[in-house]
Design a protein around this motif. Structure first.
Motif, PDB file in Angstrom:
ATOM      1  N   LEU A  38     -13.173 -53.651  12.800  1.00  0.00           N
ATOM      2  CA  LEU A  38     -13.650 -52.594  11.908  1.00  0.00           C
ATOM      3  C   LEU A  38     -15.174 -52.604  11.912  1.00  0.00           C
ATOM      4  CD1 LEU A  38     -11.313 -53.038   8.786  1.00  0.00           C
ATOM      5  CD2 LEU A  38     -10.949 -51.626  10.820  1.00  0.00           C
ATOM      6  N   ASP A  39     -15.771 -51.445  12.150  1.00  0.00           N
ATOM      7  CA  ASP A  39     -17.233 -51.289  12.118  1.00  0.00           C
ATOM      8  C   ASP A  39     -17.525 -50.190  11.102  1.00  0.00           C
ATOM      9  OD1 ASP A  39     -19.910 -51.285  12.565  1.00  0.00           O
ATOM     10  OD2 ASP A  39     -19.815 -50.881  14.721  1.00  0.00           O
ATOM     11  N   LEU A  40     -17.975 -50.578   9.906  1.00  0.00           N
ATOM     12  CA  LEU A  40     -18.020 -49.660   8.776  1.00  0.00           C
ATOM     13  C   LEU A  40     -19.401 -49.599   8.133  1.00  0.00           C
ATOM     14  CD1 LEU A  40     -14.711 -50.786   7.006  1.00  0.00           C
ATOM     15  CD2 LEU A  40     -14.987 -48.934   8.678  1.00  0.00           C
ATOM     16  N   THR A  41     -19.677 -48.475   7.501  1.00  0.00           N
ATOM     17  CA  THR A  41     -20.859 -48.289   6.671  1.00  0.00           C
ATOM     18  C   THR A  41     -20.395 -47.854   5.282  1.00  0.00           C
ATOM     19  OG1 THR A  41     -22.269 -47.637   8.533  1.00  0.00           O
ATOM     20  CG2 THR A  41     -22.976 -46.973   6.325  1.00  0.00           C
ATOM     21  N   LEU A  42     -20.854 -48.575   4.266  1.00  0.00           N
ATOM     22  CA  LEU A  42     -20.463 -48.242   2.899  1.00  0.00           C
ATOM     23  C   LEU A  42     -21.514 -47.369   2.235  1.00  0.00           C
ATOM     24  CD1 LEU A  42     -19.071 -51.588   1.399  1.00  0.00           C
ATOM     25  CD2 LEU A  42     -17.873 -49.849   2.721  1.00  0.00           C
ATOM     26  N   ASP A  43     -21.089 -46.289   1.608  1.00  0.00           N
ATOM     27  CA  ASP A  43     -21.937 -45.467   0.754  1.00  0.00           C
ATOM     28  C   ASP A  43     -21.466 -45.723  -0.675  1.00  0.00           C
ATOM     29  OD1 ASP A  43     -23.342 -43.590  -0.655  1.00  0.00           O
ATOM     30  OD2 ASP A  43     -22.694 -41.863   0.531  1.00  0.00           O
ATOM     31  N   ILE A  44     -22.022 -46.758  -1.280  1.00  0.00           N
ATOM     32  CA  ILE A  44     -21.509 -47.214  -2.575  1.00  0.00           C
ATOM     33  C   ILE A  44     -21.730 -46.179  -3.681  1.00  0.00           C
ATOM     34  CG2 ILE A  44     -21.747 -48.992  -4.357  1.00  0.00           C
ATOM     35  CD1 ILE A  44     -22.183 -51.021  -2.116  1.00  0.00           C
ATOM     36  N   PRO A  45     -22.921 -45.559  -3.791  1.00  0.00           N
ATOM     37  CA  PRO A  45     -23.102 -44.566  -4.877  1.00  0.00           C
ATOM     38  C   PRO A  45     -22.074 -43.441  -4.835  1.00  0.00           C
ATOM     39  CG  PRO A  45     -25.222 -45.163  -3.919  1.00  0.00           C
ATOM     40  CD  PRO A  45     -24.178 -45.761  -3.038  1.00  0.00           C
ATOM     41  N   ASN A  46     -21.688 -43.012  -3.637  1.00  0.00           N
ATOM     42  CA  ASN A  46     -20.732 -41.913  -3.515  1.00  0.00           C
ATOM     43  C   ASN A  46     -19.301 -42.383  -3.284  1.00  0.00           C
ATOM     44  OD1 ASN A  46     -22.551 -39.627  -3.746  1.00  0.00           O
ATOM     45  ND2 ASN A  46     -23.428 -40.352  -1.799  1.00  0.00           N
ATOM     46  N   GLN A  47     -19.080 -43.685  -3.418  1.00  0.00           N
ATOM     47  CA  GLN A  47     -17.741 -44.267  -3.291  1.00  0.00           C
ATOM     48  C   GLN A  47     -17.043 -43.788  -2.013  1.00  0.00           C
ATOM     49  OE1 GLN A  47     -15.355 -44.106  -6.854  1.00  0.00           O
ATOM     50  NE2 GLN A  47     -17.101 -44.385  -8.209  1.00  0.00           N
ATOM     51  N   SER A  48     -17.719 -43.951  -0.913  1.00  0.00           N
ATOM     52  CA  SER A  48     -17.157 -43.524   0.366  1.00  0.00           C
ATOM     53  C   SER A  48     -17.601 -44.483   1.461  1.00  0.00           C
ATOM     54  CB  SER A  48     -17.587 -42.095   0.705  1.00  0.00           C
ATOM     55  OG  SER A  48     -18.993 -42.036   0.880  1.00  0.00           O
ATOM     56  N   PHE A  49     -16.951 -44.393   2.620  1.00  0.00           N
ATOM     57  CA  PHE A  49     -17.348 -45.190   3.773  1.00  0.00           C
ATOM     58  C   PHE A  49     -16.856 -44.504   5.028  1.00  0.00           C
ATOM     59  CE2 PHE A  49     -13.192 -46.742   2.464  1.00  0.00           C
ATOM     60  CZ  PHE A  49     -12.512 -47.016   3.642  1.00  0.00           C
ATOM     61  N   TRP A  50     -17.444 -44.879   6.140  1.00  0.00           N
ATOM     62  CA  TRP A  50     -17.056 -44.312   7.428  1.00  0.00           C
ATOM     63  C   TRP A  50     -17.302 -45.339   8.520  1.00  0.00           C
ATOM     64  CZ3 TRP A  50     -21.364 -42.901   4.646  1.00  0.00           C
ATOM     65  CH2 TRP A  50     -22.600 -43.171   5.238  1.00  0.00           C
ATOM     66  N   GLY A  51     -16.737 -45.051   9.677  1.00  0.00           N
ATOM     67  CA  GLY A  51     -16.928 -45.957  10.806  1.00  0.00           C
ATOM     68  C   GLY A  51     -15.765 -45.856  11.768  1.00  0.00           C
ATOM     69  N   SER A  52     -15.437 -46.983  12.383  1.00  0.00           N
ATOM     70  CA  SER A  52     -14.376 -46.970  13.388  1.00  0.00           C
ATOM     71  C   SER A  52     -13.486 -48.184  13.260  1.00  0.00           C
ATOM     72  CB  SER A  52     -14.978 -46.927  14.800  1.00  0.00           C
ATOM     73  OG  SER A  52     -15.711 -48.112  15.059  1.00  0.00           O
ATOM     74  N   SER A 164      -9.251 -60.723  14.103  1.00  0.00           N
ATOM     75  CA  SER A 164      -9.919 -59.560  13.517  1.00  0.00           C
ATOM     76  C   SER A 164     -11.417 -59.800  13.387  1.00  0.00           C
ATOM     77  CB  SER A 164      -9.329 -59.222  12.151  1.00  0.00           C
ATOM     78  OG  SER A 164      -9.605 -60.243  11.212  1.00  0.00           O
ATOM     79  N   GLU A 165     -12.141 -58.690  13.287  1.00  0.00           N
ATOM     80  CA  GLU A 165     -13.576 -58.699  13.022  1.00  0.00           C
ATOM     81  C   GLU A 165     -13.892 -57.591  12.031  1.00  0.00           C
ATOM     82  OE1 GLU A 165     -16.633 -59.052  16.409  1.00  0.00           O
ATOM     83  OE2 GLU A 165     -14.718 -58.692  17.433  1.00  0.00           O
ATOM     84  N   ILE A 166     -14.834 -57.848  11.170  1.00  0.00           N
ATOM     85  CA  ILE A 166     -15.349 -56.792  10.293  1.00  0.00           C
ATOM     86  C   ILE A 166     -16.874 -56.840  10.346  1.00  0.00           C
ATOM     87  CG2 ILE A 166     -15.532 -55.939   7.930  1.00  0.00           C
ATOM     88  CD1 ILE A 166     -12.730 -56.862   7.402  1.00  0.00           C
ATOM     89  N   ARG A 167     -17.436 -55.726  10.777  1.00  0.00           N
ATOM     90  CA  ARG A 167     -18.892 -55.534  10.780  1.00  0.00           C
ATOM     91  C   ARG A 167     -19.183 -54.426   9.777  1.00  0.00           C
ATOM     92  NH1 ARG A 167     -22.775 -52.352  13.601  1.00  0.00           N
ATOM     93  NH2 ARG A 167     -24.670 -53.528  14.139  1.00  0.00           N
ATOM     94  N   VAL A 168     -19.979 -54.728   8.762  1.00  0.00           N
ATOM     95  CA  VAL A 168     -20.147 -53.764   7.681  1.00  0.00           C
ATOM     96  C   VAL A 168     -21.607 -53.686   7.256  1.00  0.00           C
ATOM     97  CG1 VAL A 168     -19.552 -55.513   5.930  1.00  0.00           C
ATOM     98  CG2 VAL A 168     -19.325 -53.084   5.393  1.00  0.00           C
ATOM     99  N   LYS A 169     -22.069 -52.446   7.084  1.00  0.00           N
ATOM    100  CA  LYS A 169     -23.430 -52.196   6.605  1.00  0.00           C
ATOM    101  C   LYS A 169     -23.374 -51.891   5.113  1.00  0.00           C
ATOM    102  CE  LYS A 169     -26.264 -49.465   8.932  1.00  0.00           C
ATOM    103  NZ  LYS A 169     -26.936 -48.212   9.415  1.00  0.00           N
ATOM    104  N   VAL A 170     -24.153 -52.653   4.338  1.00  0.00           N
ATOM    105  CA  VAL A 170     -24.184 -52.471   2.885  1.00  0.00           C
ATOM    106  C   VAL A 170     -25.631 -52.408   2.417  1.00  0.00           C
ATOM    107  CG1 VAL A 170     -21.997 -53.699   2.581  1.00  0.00           C
ATOM    108  CG2 VAL A 170     -24.143 -54.968   2.407  1.00  0.00           C
ATOM    109  N   PRO A 171     -25.893 -51.769   1.286  1.00  0.00           N
ATOM    110  CA  PRO A 171     -27.269 -51.725   0.763  1.00  0.00           C
ATOM    111  C   PRO A 171     -27.729 -53.109   0.323  1.00  0.00           C
ATOM    112  CG  PRO A 171     -25.861 -50.070  -0.288  1.00  0.00           C
ATOM    113  CD  PRO A 171     -24.961 -50.992   0.452  1.00  0.00           C
ATOM    114  N   LYS A 172     -29.017 -53.384   0.486  1.00  0.00           N
ATOM    115  CA  LYS A 172     -29.581 -54.599  -0.096  1.00  0.00           C
ATOM    116  C   LYS A 172     -29.619 -54.424  -1.613  1.00  0.00           C
ATOM    117  CE  LYS A 172     -32.598 -55.555   3.897  1.00  0.00           C
ATOM    118  NZ  LYS A 172     -33.988 -55.569   4.377  1.00  0.00           N
TER     119      LYS A 172
END
Length: 851
Positions: A38-52, A164-172
């Motif tokens: 999973l390669d994901l980006t979290l948009d925490i303020p908008n409660q959403s995420f996307w990726g592959s 499994s692998e999880i690569r995730v982008k999150v805000p600092k």
């Protein structure tokens, strides 16, 4: 004329299989999933995420032209195989990929690009809002049973194991924790990328992600990192709550015969978690309510048991994986039994025996009042329905019976064999049987046939008599359950002597009623049925009071002493009270004193009140709590003043205070009716002045108010605490309390309660929906039914749906007799009070006569 009999217990017990239940099987397998990335980006303020989501799969055979994946409420953007775009169909539940080229023998790389906005399950966004401005910002996942499909496309059943692998982008400054090892972090401006790799195979439901501004507390076991993640400012609670983890890892590594198998063990405490904990591979998620302060730790051992339970799953469930949900007892039963094993190692055999007794009681209560089912069944609506007292507590009791039959050494050998033979594999119940037979030579199919593959347990009635002329003991054992449900077991019994060794025997109990005769050199002092209390059962002892008193005082087994106390209480009278009072003061084990306090309360007499009040100085908080609850059952002036005094001055234990507040509310009845205003004033002060850990004390006060069935003032107080903004544990207690208090209110007040619950029922939080369902299920008006039905139809959660539907059945049973129920209840309360007054007068006369 036909002879009609009615089994009232069976009439009260509902079927496990609800309408819509059907047999479930694992789907056909298109191939072996080797790896999920999973390669994901979290948009925490908008409660959403996307990726592959990239899945590497080795086809099981050539010529496959389509792949069907579980994927619920995702936005599928594109699908590729080996970099080539593929056509697909998607119905918001299943993703069907039509392969341009049929599969050959080589592995394929399936990549799905997708996004999710405001997911309802699987992955949860926790954020502050206008009602709870101090709530932390967190993101966490929950996959069991089949909720991973709500946050990534997958083959979502436990029979597929992959790395499994999880690569995730999150805000600092947020931190992301996942399975396995952290292999890289990457600065990305205002964001940070975490890359985790799980190199040991596991099922999709154990893949996890937890994001938050956590404090990391570090520990280790044999050089492996052991970490605890908690909200900042709760570091002391984290250490207090989880600090025994390294010792637990050592204990279970030896007990299961397999060293802890993963590169690290993390525990992440999150807000609003819908379970107590979840055993994701190498990264357990726990509710932050398990974090205890110093005062809560006095008598709150639930956290320690929770930590042990989820840790044990790293072997049973994560290392050894169930092949199908119908066999989930293998892991849940052992995780629950591991709580017993840890209790024995840490606190001793008596504590462990009492812990197991309460596990059995939890199962027995569900069996008697809810439904009876085989532990192993594949007939259900949703797999989550299997996660009940049969799966956990009865499963734990089955493991204990296995241990009793095999003995300690062979039990350990069997468990070691099972774990080692099946590490990183999937198993079914038969694999446990095979491991036992391989390691020990024992065939325990007879036990599994009776306790696992069918429902129920034996209900024994045991009668004893002594023939002094012949020196002959007679034991009559009756199985009181239906004749079609008889058990065939070899039960150890013994005749106990205070000053000489026991005389022991083993009886085969397989009939409806069997009598056994034993020539003995001398009359026994007491009788032990099921020595060691290993078998899951109910038992009623019909012994003379002299033998019961001797057993209560001298039997070394605490569970046998508890059974004796129960039988003595049923005898009633001053002799029973004196025996129980002596035990309450002098028994060395707190669990026996606790149970004796419960039995004293059933006698409803003034000498019992005196004995209970004397026990309020007990050093063990759990005993004091039971005494307080017992005093609340005996509604006299003395018990009232004892509880009121305790509420006002407090106790070292939150739970004792809460029990006193709850019990005080039930006192305004009969001669104490005039105390209602005083009680409300006292409980109101508690609500205004005391908060504390997890709102335990104030929730007790709410529970007390709910006992004031006819008080409109109490209803208004409770409703005040059901509004958003009230701390969640207290609010949930208030929601449940509305159902309890509704049964004595005027029609106008019932309408107010119903309107309030209907409004709350529209909220989506799992725990709120369960609380509303429980509250509505206590009501005695048909108007609750459409509210429950709407909730059942609306909720996406199978557990809530089942609770709501069961609540509908409870209400349906009550409707049409609201007035009659109230009149009967009032008359019974009046008769109880008159009977109590009469008994106490007779008791005084008996006491005066003796003196």
């Amino acid at each position: 004329m036909p002879h009609l009999t009615f089994d009232t217990e069976n009439n009260n017990r509902k079927p496990f299989e609800l309408p819509g239940a059907k047999p479930h099987y694992n789907p056909d397998r298109p191939g072996q999933v080797n790896h999920i990335f999973l390669d994901l980006t979290l948009d925490i303020p908008n409660q959403s995420f996307w990726g592959s989501c990239q899945i590497t799969l080795t086809p099981v055979r050539p010529g496959i032209t389509k792949l069907t994946l579980d994927a619920v409420d995702l936005q599928i953007l594109s699908v590729f195989i080996d970099g080539i775009s593929q056509p697909f169909d998607y119905d918001r539940s299943l993703l069907t990929v039509h392969l341009l080229n049929p599969t050959g023998e080589k592995s394929i790389d399936l990549r799905i690009e997708y996004k999710v906005e405001k997911p309802q399950r699987g992955l949860y966004f926790i954020q502050p809002d206008e009602h709870y401005p101090n709530k932390p910002i967190q993101v966490w996942t929950q996959g069991e049973d089949e909720d991973s499909r709500f946050w990534f496309p997958c083959f979502d059943y436990p029979g597929q194991l992959a790395t499994s692998e999880i690569r995730v982008k999150v805000p600092k400054p947020y931190r992301a924790i996942s399975n396995g090892e952290l292999i890289a972090t990457e600065d990305a401006g205002d964001d940070i990328i975490y890359h985790w790799s799980q190199k040991q195979i596991h099922p999709t439901y154990l893949m996890t992600l937890a994001v938050g501004d956590f404090t990391e507390i570090t520990d280790n076991w044999n050089g492996k990192p052991v970490t605890y993640y908690v909200e900042k400012g709760r570091e002391d609670q984290g250490k207090r709550s989880m600090g025994k983890t390294p010792r637990m890892i050592e204990f279970f590594s030896k007990k299961f015969g397999y060293p802890y198998p993963f590169p690290k063990y993390a525990q992440v405490c999150v807000d609003d978690f819908i379970f107590g904990g979840m055993e994701n591979t190498s990264t357990t998620i726990l509710t932050d309510r398990c974090l205890v302060d110093e005062r809560a730790s006095i008598d709150h051992t639930w956290t320690e048991s929770l930590v042990a339970h989820e840790l044990a799953h790293q072997w049973f469930g994560d290392l050894v994986v169930i092949k199908h949900w119908s066999h989930a007892w293998i892991k849940e039963g052992m995780a629950s039994y591991s709580e017993v094993l840890w209790t024995e190692a840490e606190y001793g055999k008596e504590d462990a025996a009492y812990y197991l007794l309460n596990e059995a009681r939890n199962y027995l209560e569900e069996d008697a009042s809810r439904y009876r089912r085989p532990i192993v069944t594949h007939v259900y609506r949703e797999a989550i329905e299997l996660y009940d007292r049969h799966l956990y507590e009865k499963g734990a009791c089955v493991y204990h019976m296995i241990r009793a039959i095999l003995g300690e050494e062979l039990f350990d050998r069997a468990i070691h064999t099972f774990v080692n033979d099946n590490a990183h594999k999937t198993v079914e119940t038969v694999d446990l049987l095979r491991a036992i037979e391989k390691a020990t030579g024992y065939n325990l199919l007879f036990l599994f046939d009776q306790y696992v593959y069918r429902g129920g347990h034996p209900d024994y009635k045991v009668a004893y008599s002594w023939d002094g002329d012949s020196n002959l003991a007679k034991l009559t054992v009756t199985q009181t359950q239906d004749e079609k449900e008889l058990f065939d077991l070899k039960i150890p019994i013994a005749f106990g002597y205070i000053n000489s060794p026991d005389q022991s025997y083993t009886l085969r109990i397989n009939g409806k009623e069997q009598s056994f005769y034993f020539p003995l050199a001398q009359k026994p002092d007491f009788i032990k049925f099921d020595v060691g209390n290993y078998f899951l059962k109910t038992v009623t002892l019909e012994y003379p009071i002299a033998e019961l008193k001797a057993q209560l005082k001298h039997d070394p087994d605490p569970i046998s002493r508890i059974y004796a106390a129960t039988a003595i209480a049923k005898k009633g009278g001053l002799e029973a009270i004196e025996a129980l009072a002596d035990s309450l003061q002098n028994d060395a084990f707190w669990g026996v004193r606790l149970e004796v306090a419960k039995q004293l309360a059933t006698l409803q007499l003034e000498p019992a009140v005196t004995a209970l009040i004397a026990g309020l100085s007990d050093s063990n908080a759990k005993v004091r709590r039971a005494i307080v609850e017992g005093l609340a059952e005996i509604k006299t002036s003395e018990s009232y003043h004892a509880l009121k005094s305790l509420v006002e001055k407090g106790d070292a234990s939150y739970f004792v205070e809460a029990a006193a507040a709850r019990g005080l509310g039930g006192m305004a009845i009969g001669l104490l009716q005039e105390k209602e205003g005083e009680i409300i004033e006292t409980l109101d002060r508690v609500l205004k002045e005391r908060s504390g850990w997890n709102e335990v004390v104030r929730s007790g006060a709410i529970g007390g108010l709910s006992q004031l069935k006819s008080s409109p003032v109490a209803v208004d107080r409770i409703i005040e605490y059901t509004v958003l903004g009230v701390p969640q544990p207290l609010r949930l207690a208030a929601i449940r309390a509305l159902g309890a208090i509704s049964t004595g209110q005027t029609p106008d007040k019932v309408t107010v309660i119903l309107d309030r619950l209907e409004t709350i029922a529209r909220e989506t939080f799992f725990l709120t929906q369960v609380a509303v369902s429980n509250a509505l299920g206590q009501m005695e008006t048909a108007k609750a039914i459409p509210v429950l039905q709407a909730l059942a139809d609306r909720t996406p959660d199978g557990r809530v749906r089942r609770v709501a539907e069961e609540a509908i059945g409870k209400v349906q049973k009550k409707v049409g007799s609201d007035k009659a129920i109230k009149e009967i209840r009032e008359e019974l309360d009046k008769l109880k009070q008159e009977n109590l007054d009469l008994k106490n007068r007779l008791m005084k006369l008996e006491t005066e006569k003796k003196s």
